[in-house]
Write an enzyme that holds these catalytic residues in place. Structure first.
Site, PDB file in Angstrom:
ATOM      1  CB  SER A  63     -14.817 -29.745  -3.389  1.00 32.99           C
ATOM      2  OG  SER A  63     -15.091 -30.800  -4.268  1.00 32.99           O
ATOM      3  CE  LYS A  66     -17.587 -32.462  -2.916  1.00 33.94           C
ATOM      4  NZ  LYS A  66     -16.380 -33.001  -3.439  1.00 33.94           N
ATOM      5  CE1 TYR A 190     -20.549 -32.758  -5.339  1.00 35.30           C
ATOM      6  CE2 TYR A 190     -20.199 -33.359  -7.634  1.00 35.30           C
ATOM      7  CZ  TYR A 190     -19.697 -33.134  -6.373  1.00 35.30           C
ATOM      8  OH  TYR A 190     -18.349 -33.266  -6.127  1.00 35.30           O
ATOM      9  CE1 TYR A 242     -12.221 -33.694  -1.226  1.00 38.38           C
ATOM     10  CE2 TYR A 242     -10.451 -32.470  -2.250  1.00 38.38           C
ATOM     11  CZ  TYR A 242     -11.780 -32.654  -2.011  1.00 38.38           C
ATOM     12  OH  TYR A 242     -12.668 -31.790  -2.550  1.00 38.38           O
ATOM     13  CB  VAL A 260     -10.792 -29.639  -8.633  1.00 39.69           C
ATOM     14  CG1 VAL A 260     -10.471 -30.891  -7.863  1.00 39.69           C
ATOM     15  CG2 VAL A 260     -12.205 -29.632  -9.158  1.00 39.69           C
TER      16      VAL A 260
HETATM   17  N1  GLN Z   1     -17.028 -30.959  -9.167  1.00 40.05           N
HETATM   18  C1  GLN Z   1     -15.845 -31.660  -8.781  1.00 40.05           C
HETATM   19  C2  GLN Z   1     -16.077 -33.150  -8.836  1.00 40.05           C
HETATM   20  O1  GLN Z   1     -17.094 -33.557  -8.399  1.00 40.05           O
HETATM   21  C3  GLN Z   1     -15.480 -31.270  -7.384  1.00 40.05           C
HETATM   22  C4  GLN Z   1     -14.264 -31.987  -6.864  1.00 40.05           C
HETATM   23  C5  GLN Z   1     -13.386 -31.128  -6.041  1.00 40.05           C
HETATM   24  O2  GLN Z   1     -13.444 -29.907  -6.071  1.00 40.05           O
HETATM   25  N2  GLN Z   1     -12.494 -31.764  -5.321  1.00 40.05           N
HETATM   26  O3  GLN Z   1     -15.278 -33.903  -9.316  1.00 40.05           O
END
Ligand code: GLN
Length: 306
Positions: A63, A66, A190, A242, A260
């Site tokens: 993420s 993003k 994505y 988050y 993650v």
């Molecule tokens: N690829 C992971 C997902 O979409 C990314 C989530 C994350 O890093 N928080 O679940």
């Protein structure tokens, strides 16, 4: 203390905690990563480098991507993007479905999964997914000043095979008319952007424009405007971890974005860009030891923005 000594101290202080947290086993390719890894690297706006631990081992940025797709989408669409996605803290998990329904398909912010899917869709605009994946990869190579950066196809495929929750979010967005390209195309991009492989040194270098008002301080390239850089930092502070963003502001006091894979990019505006990696996650899905390391770093440097 100089910066190399500070990172050596942070590294040493984390030894007792290595292996804590849980790797992201909902993506099978990430479940195999050794949770005992720890790396940290920083680069200042004057080009000074420091690193410790596994700072040269690549990991899945997940993420953290993003932030970079949002940078591209803001350059492309400007303020119009905020009609499709909000800029408020979510107070929910990164993949919440219930919040998306309550808010009728307008994701709370671009740094949760639903918001990032909208951002990717805004970049895709009916183009070919493969071209956009190439474009995002080239952007990361440019920012990190390293043409070797690439997507890990195994991680992208692994998430493609198991990403039912993201598929639900994307279908939901489409049902609310807030996804314009085919769901499968948006998910393909994505999952590939999340599967970009970078190490701490490359990631810290890639984030440096955010510490310097949108201009890469080392080669003077315009990446984004000062106003957008300020807003990207604001979003990192309020939404980048988050539901734990408040906790990170409280403990660390630096804008940051987690993934993650266990990576976190943190920005000390006007000073430096910092990347840390340790794969074990806390319940909010942020690197447990990575967050502790940033807390220690902020205490030793006094770099909190507060
Ligand atoms: N690829 C992971 C997902 O979409 C990314 C989530 C994350 O890093 N928080 O679940």
């Amino acid at each position: 203390m100089d910066l190399t000594d500070i990172l050596a101290t942070v590294h040493r202080d984390m030894q007792a905690h290595l292996g804590r947290g849980r790797v992201a086993d909902y993506i099978p390719a990430l479940a195999r990563v050794d949770p005992k890894h720890f790396g940290i690297a920083l680069i200042t706006c004057h080009g000074q480098h420091a690193a410790a631990g596994d700072s040269a081992i690549p990991f899945s940025i997940q993420s953290v991507s993003k932030l970079f797709t949002l940078t591209l989408a803001l350059e492309k669409h400007g303020g119009k993007l905020w009609k499709r996605v909000g800029h408020e803290s979510s107070g929910s998990s990164f993949n919440s479905i219930v919040q998306l329904e309550q808010e009728q398909g307008i994701p709370r912010n671009p740094l949760i999964n639903a918001g990032a899917l909208v951002v990717t869709d805004a970049l895709l605009e009916s183009g070919a997914p493969a071209n956009l994946i190439t474009h995002i990869t080239a952007f990361m190579q440019q920012l990190a000043d390293d043409p070797s950066i690439s997507v890990d196809p195994e991680v992208a495929t692994s998430e493609g095979e198991t990403g039912f929750r993201n598929a639900s979010l994307a279908n939901f967005l489409r049902a609310y008319n807030n996804l314009h390209s085919p769901v499968a195309d948006v998910l393909q991009v994505y999952f590939n952007q999340c599967a970009l492989r970078m190490n701490c040194r490359q990631l810290a270098r890639a984030g440096l424009f955010l510490a310097n008002a949108g201009i890469d301080p080392l080669n003077h390239t315009h990446i984004t405007t000062p106003m957008r850089a300020r807003r990207l930092n604001a979003l990192m502070m309020t939404c980048g971890h988050y539901d734990a963003s408040g906790d990170v502001a409280f403990r660390v006091g630096l804008p940051g974005k987690s993934g993650v894979g266990g990576g976190i990019l943190a920005i000390a505006p006007g000073r430096a860009s910092i990347a840390v990696w340790s794969p074990g996650l806390n319940p909010a899905g942020n690197s447990l030891v990575g967050q502790m390391a940033l807390e220690r770093l902020a205490a030793l440097t006094g770099w909190s923005v507060f």
